[in-house]
Design a protein around this motif. Structure first.
Motif, mmCIF file in Angstrom:
data_model
loop_
_atom_site.group_PDB
_atom_site.id
_atom_site.type_symbol
_atom_site.label_atom_id
_atom_site.label_comp_id
_atom_site.label_asym_id
_atom_site.label_seq_id
_atom_site.Cartn_x
_atom_site.Cartn_y
_atom_site.Cartn_z
ATOM 1 N N UNK A 71 26.325 -18.604 29.864
ATOM 2 C CA UNK A 71 27.022 -18.732 31.136
ATOM 3 C C UNK A 71 28.395 -18.078 31.040
ATOM 4 N N UNK A 72 28.898 -17.574 32.155
ATOM 5 C CA UNK A 72 30.231 -16.977 32.203
ATOM 6 C C UNK A 72 31.263 -18.109 32.228
ATOM 7 N N UNK A 73 31.890 -18.355 31.080
ATOM 8 C CA UNK A 73 32.786 -19.491 30.969
ATOM 9 C C UNK A 73 34.031 -19.350 31.833
ATOM 10 N N UNK A 74 34.454 -18.122 32.132
ATOM 11 C CA UNK A 74 35.609 -17.968 33.009
ATOM 12 C C UNK A 74 35.315 -18.542 34.391
ATOM 13 N N UNK A 75 34.048 -18.434 34.844
ATOM 14 C CA UNK A 75 33.666 -19.017 36.132
ATOM 15 C C UNK A 75 33.620 -20.536 36.045
#
Length: 322
Positions: free
Chosen positions: A18-22
């Protein structure tokens, strides 16, 4: 529609890759929204990060909303049966199911998108259509609200999804206050404002490829199917068949997309008047250019230049007055 609640529980699924920044960005957005809501005596959003590999740890009452963020990698969740089962159970329990960008693949593999309108990143549109032919893909939209399922397209569309959630449970005033804090537009964007035309060039048909290369420098010509077929040394019928097989588009649609893409570039990089840009990309009728450009981008040419132009106002380019 705003749903009043003292506390609405929101799950953000941290699936593999998963895109952790999101994930973190959504958490921050909801924290700011809660702060704004409390100041006016409103409710709050209770946020939980749910591990995609440990969804059985969340047995009990379903969440009010479940969000599947984007991924920067190739993860699509096809074989994540545990997550699929959990997502279906949450949906059956009344949770609002939400996805951003490639997160839609996880909902799709859970079987929740059959027959549904859905959006994802425009670069993933063909892949998504192939994987889920029974969905109604509308990748020109940045966010589609289909009541119990909401999808958003684009890596940064988690902002739009976050504000949608805030509006649904905390109300439009909190959305306005939160957007102002984050210096972002609360609404009005569409994915088609941003998408680019990237014609396929690796199809293996050298005759069609040569024509594509020629078209790149001749969009200002009056290009007819007969003229293109003649340049390719093919009959009209054979040309139409081979062009569609190679590019996935009819010749006329291809030329229109190419012209609009060229116009985007001129609007972004120059101060050539809009009427001249239409002429430069093959539209002799300014009103026709305006209609086609707006249909393709969702913006007038002037609005597009104001939003995306990088050349200082008042500049003169290519010998034409600004």
């Amino acid at each position: 529609m705003t749903e009043s609640a003292a506390r609405a529980s929101i799950a953000i699924v941290t699936y593999p890759d998963v895109q952790m920044s999101a994930v973190l960005g959504l958490g921050d957005l909801f924290t700011i929204a809660n702060r704004n809501s409390r100041q006016s005596g409103g409710g709050v959003l209770s946020v939980t990060e749910v591990s995609g590999r440990a969804t059985d740890d969340t047995d009990g009452e379903p969440f009010a909303a479940v969000i599947l963020p984007p991924t920067l990698k190739k993860s699509r969740g096809r074989n994540e049966k545990t997550i699929h089962e959990w997502l279906r159970a949450q949906h059956a329990g009344g949770a609002l199911m939400c996805s951003v960008c490639a997160g839609a693949f996880w909902l799709g593999h859970s079987g929740l998108l059959k027959g549904r309108p859905v959006t994802t990143h425009w670069l993933l549109e063909d892949e998504f259509r192939t994987a889920f032919p029974d969905t109604q893909v509308n990748a020109e939209h940045l966010l589609i609200d289909d009541n119990d399922i909401v999808t958003a397209g684009g890596l940064m569309a988690w902002l739009d999804m976050g504000l949608f959630i805030v509006n649904r449970w905390l109300g439009p005033q909190v959305v306005s206050d939160t957007a102002r804090h984050l210096l972002i537009d609360p609404s009005g964007r569409e994915q088609r404002n941003y998408r680019s035309f990237r014609p396929p060039l690796t199809h293996g048909d050298s005759v069609i490829l040569a024509l594509q290369h020629w078209l790149e420098g001749h969009v200002d010509n009056e290009v007819t199917v007969k003229a293109m077929a003649g340049r390719a040394h093919l009959s009209d019928r054979t040309f139409l068949r081979r062009f569609k097989a190679a590019t996935g588009l009819t010749p006329n649609t291809y030329v229109q997309n190419l012209r609009i893409e060229k116009a985007r570039g001129l609007l972004e990089r120059t101060r050539i008047p809009v009427s001249a840009i239409g002429w430069n990309v093959g539209y002799q009728d300014p009103s026709a250019f305006s209609r086609v450009f707006r249909a393709a981008t969702g913006l007038t040419a002037g609005e597009y230049r104001n939003r995306f132009g990088v050349v200082a106002r008042g500049a003169v380019t290519h010998g034409l007055p600004s």
